[in-house]
Design a protein around this motif. Sequence first.
Motif, PDB file in Angstrom:
ATOM      1  N   LYS A 131       9.555 -10.255  -3.655  1.00  0.00           N
ATOM      2  CA  LYS A 131       8.518 -10.233  -2.629  1.00  0.00           C
ATOM      3  C   LYS A 131       9.126 -10.491  -1.259  1.00  0.00           C
ATOM      4  O   LYS A 131       9.948 -11.408  -1.086  1.00  0.00           O
ATOM      5  CB  LYS A 131       7.467 -11.299  -2.953  1.00  0.00           C
ATOM      6  N   LEU A 132       8.744  -9.660  -0.285  1.00  0.00           N
ATOM      7  CA  LEU A 132       9.263  -9.813   1.068  1.00  0.00           C
ATOM      8  C   LEU A 132       8.721 -11.099   1.694  1.00  0.00           C
ATOM      9  O   LEU A 132       7.546 -11.461   1.505  1.00  0.00           O
ATOM     10  CB  LEU A 132       8.867  -8.613   1.929  1.00  0.00           C
ATOM     11  N   GLU A 166       3.931  -7.761   9.081  1.00  0.00           N
ATOM     12  CA  GLU A 166       3.434  -7.633   7.711  1.00  0.00           C
ATOM     13  C   GLU A 166       2.431  -6.499   7.597  1.00  0.00           C
ATOM     14  O   GLU A 166       2.341  -5.832   6.571  1.00  0.00           O
ATOM     15  CB  GLU A 166       2.800  -8.956   7.279  1.00  0.00           C
ATOM     16  N   SER A 167       1.725  -6.277   8.706  1.00  0.00           N
ATOM     17  CA  SER A 167       0.755  -5.175   8.687  1.00  0.00           C
ATOM     18  C   SER A 167       1.435  -3.811   8.734  1.00  0.00           C
ATOM     19  O   SER A 167       0.809  -2.785   8.458  1.00  0.00           O
ATOM     20  CB  SER A 167      -0.203  -5.314   9.882  1.00  0.00           C
ATOM     21  N   ILE A 169       4.153  -3.011   6.888  1.00  0.00           N
ATOM     22  CA  ILE A 169       5.096  -2.987   5.762  1.00  0.00           C
ATOM     23  C   ILE A 169       5.313  -1.570   5.225  1.00  0.00           C
ATOM     24  O   ILE A 169       6.395  -1.218   4.775  1.00  0.00           O
ATOM     25  CB  ILE A 169       4.624  -3.940   4.649  1.00  0.00           C
ATOM     26  N   ASN A 170       4.286  -0.710   5.330  1.00  0.00           N
ATOM     27  CA  ASN A 170       4.450   0.678   4.892  1.00  0.00           C
ATOM     28  C   ASN A 170       5.423   1.424   5.792  1.00  0.00           C
ATOM     29  O   ASN A 170       6.139   2.318   5.351  1.00  0.00           O
ATOM     30  CB  ASN A 170       3.098   1.392   4.853  1.00  0.00           C
ATOM     31  N   VAL A 204       5.645   0.559  -1.471  1.00  0.00           N
ATOM     32  CA  VAL A 204       5.330  -0.867  -1.395  1.00  0.00           C
ATOM     33  C   VAL A 204       4.264  -1.186  -2.442  1.00  0.00           C
ATOM     34  O   VAL A 204       3.262  -0.468  -2.572  1.00  0.00           O
ATOM     35  CB  VAL A 204       4.808  -1.246   0.012  1.00  0.00           C
ATOM     36  N   ASP A 206       1.366  -3.841  -4.240  1.00  0.00           N
ATOM     37  CA  ASP A 206       0.274  -4.626  -3.690  1.00  0.00           C
ATOM     38  C   ASP A 206       0.703  -6.044  -3.316  1.00  0.00           C
ATOM     39  O   ASP A 206       0.083  -6.682  -2.466  1.00  0.00           O
ATOM     40  CB  ASP A 206      -0.884  -4.696  -4.697  1.00  0.00           C
ATOM     41  N   ASP A 207       1.754  -6.530  -3.970  1.00  0.00           N
ATOM     42  CA  ASP A 207       2.210  -7.897  -3.665  1.00  0.00           C
ATOM     43  C   ASP A 207       3.444  -7.896  -2.759  1.00  0.00           C
ATOM     44  O   ASP A 207       4.323  -8.761  -2.859  1.00  0.00           O
ATOM     45  CB  ASP A 207       2.496  -8.669  -4.957  1.00  0.00           C
ATOM     46  N   ASN A 208       3.520  -6.899  -1.878  1.00  0.00           N
ATOM     47  CA  ASN A 208       4.569  -6.849  -0.842  1.00  0.00           C
ATOM     48  C   ASN A 208       5.990  -6.818  -1.416  1.00  0.00           C
ATOM     49  O   ASN A 208       6.882  -7.525  -0.958  1.00  0.00           O
ATOM     50  CB  ASN A 208       4.435  -8.025   0.123  1.00  0.00           C
ATOM     51  N   LYS A 209       6.197  -5.943  -2.395  1.00  0.00           N
ATOM     52  CA  LYS A 209       7.537  -5.699  -2.928  1.00  0.00           C
ATOM     53  C   LYS A 209       7.916  -4.252  -2.666  1.00  0.00           C
ATOM     54  O   LYS A 209       7.065  -3.363  -2.749  1.00  0.00           O
ATOM     55  CB  LYS A 209       7.593  -5.977  -4.429  1.00  0.00           C
TER      56      LYS A 209
END
Length: 625
Positions: A131-132, A166-167, A169-170, A204, A206-209
């Motif tokens: 996770k990032l 974080e917004s 991340i994509n 990416v 759903d849990d920011n990986k």
Amino acid sequence: MLYSPMRIGGLASGMDIDQIVSDLMRAERIKVDKLYQQKQVMEWQKADYRDINLKLRSLYNTSFDMKLASSYLKYKAIGTMNDGTSFDKYFAVSPGSGAVPGEYKVQVQQTASYARLESSKSIAKPLMGDKLIFDAEGKIEIPEGKFEVTIDGVKKEVTFGGIYQESDINTLAADLEKAINTAFGWQDDENGNTVGIKRVKVSVTDDNKLAIEPADGFNKVQISLSSVKDDEGNPINDILTTLGFKDGDSYRPLNPHTSLKSQLAEDIGEGTISFKINGHQFEFGSSATLQMIIDKINTIPDVGVTARYDALTDKLVLVSKETGLGANIEIVDESGLFKALGFENTSASGQNARIVLNGTIVEKTTNDFTISGIRFNLKEVMEKGQEATFRLENDPDAAVETIKKYIELYNETIDLINKKLSEERYRNYPPLTQEQKKEMTEKEIELWEERAKSGLLRSDPLLDRIVQNLRYAVASVVAGQPAGMKSLADIGITTIDWREKGKLHVNEEKLRSAIAKDPEAVMRLFNADGADSSKDGVATRLYDILKGGIEDITEKAGGGEFQIYDDSILGKQIRDMEDRISNMEQMLLRTEERYWQKFIAMEQAIQFANQQSLWLMSQMNMTGY
């Protein structure tokens, strides 16, 4: 070959006993050599008969085909699509003898298909990072630097870095994907133009990986990540760690020969792998591989399904063995195997082929089917409004070619028989003995045997009867036929020169005209089956004559179908000759032994006389005489 023990003669007499006996035996062997020569002649005759029988059988089989309507009632389809293009793209049509000439309109609405199920995505899991970690302000800073990516054995350095919210991340995933693909030659510009291909996809969770795997449409190959290191082997930067990966992390495609649980442990669990396909139960232990499961499915015919692993797409594919609505695949996924393999559906059905023929809907379970004597082979579905129109017409050219080939085979057959009947017989060229062959060259032997084999069936009554019957069958009229269609001569098949001994010649134009005028009358001229031979067609007559001829030759020389023991006339004569030769050889052995005994007795008598002479001479010397 004669056997004789080693003997040494002539020590007392000084005579060459071995040569004398050999010369005496040469004279004795004349009778045996004649038997060998007679046996060889019969074997050559037998081979000639069998060669002729093979030719007769070929004509016999073709005569059977010529009794079928399909050999004469041939049609061709002529037509196009309603837009003027060829309909070959959508279907092929082959008219049979039962087809009805006329115009046909066809729409291909649906092609028959197999029931098919496959993984909706690659079986192997993407390379998943940790996770990032974002700071308190919701951002992550990736120090600009380089790391290494190896795709299918090719290693490249990738430059990457930046600060991301974080917004966004994509955006991070997209930039990382672009950086990796750019390192391997992919480029794009502001206008959306690209050069090269994308090899890697980064997404990416759903849990920011971050997840890395082969790009859609790219071969499923190994992808490895590694840090750029200094001379001492230490990582120069921590880019990979910041992105959630470790040095040496890799994506690996599924190995069908390695335990499934070792590759999909989280999805399959620890219990027995079990499932049903079309009601058939399958169970496998913890060490089962995908290939073992595939092989088991494919070895059970009742399942009606073929399974295969597609290494290019990393997917499992199940296909029914039959097409049509009756083709089904029903899976009961008891242990979750098929869910782990990416199957979203567990049931599928095939579909029927469907055409509209002259306004009537026709459905079939396969794309290759026959309707009203016309064979269709569907290839592709037509678009709405498209339609093909074709016309069935008589095809005299095809029928002409069939009849021509039949006549050619007939000519080859009677030519072979006539050649054997008229071959010159060279009686001064008997088969060579082994002694004679030793004194000749290979070329001399070949030329001699060519004449020795000639004329062995000259004027043979059995063959003469067959060829005369064949010639009469093709020359006589067929009763009950319409005027102008009563004989082969009426349709352009005639003899020309009596010296050709019955050879037929085809006037193609006349034959084509006769077929175009009345194809059924031409057909009956060949295949009519009447109450007696006068009403039989030519092919029917030949069929019956050839059947009897083959049986007669088989009785004479053997070689019939499925014949294990040769009880033919020549076969029995050859075996009788072999018995006589064997007896004669035994007699020769005894004769040779008798000669040797006589010469040995002579040698002993001479030796005894020599000994007496020496004794007398010694006595005379002792008394002073």
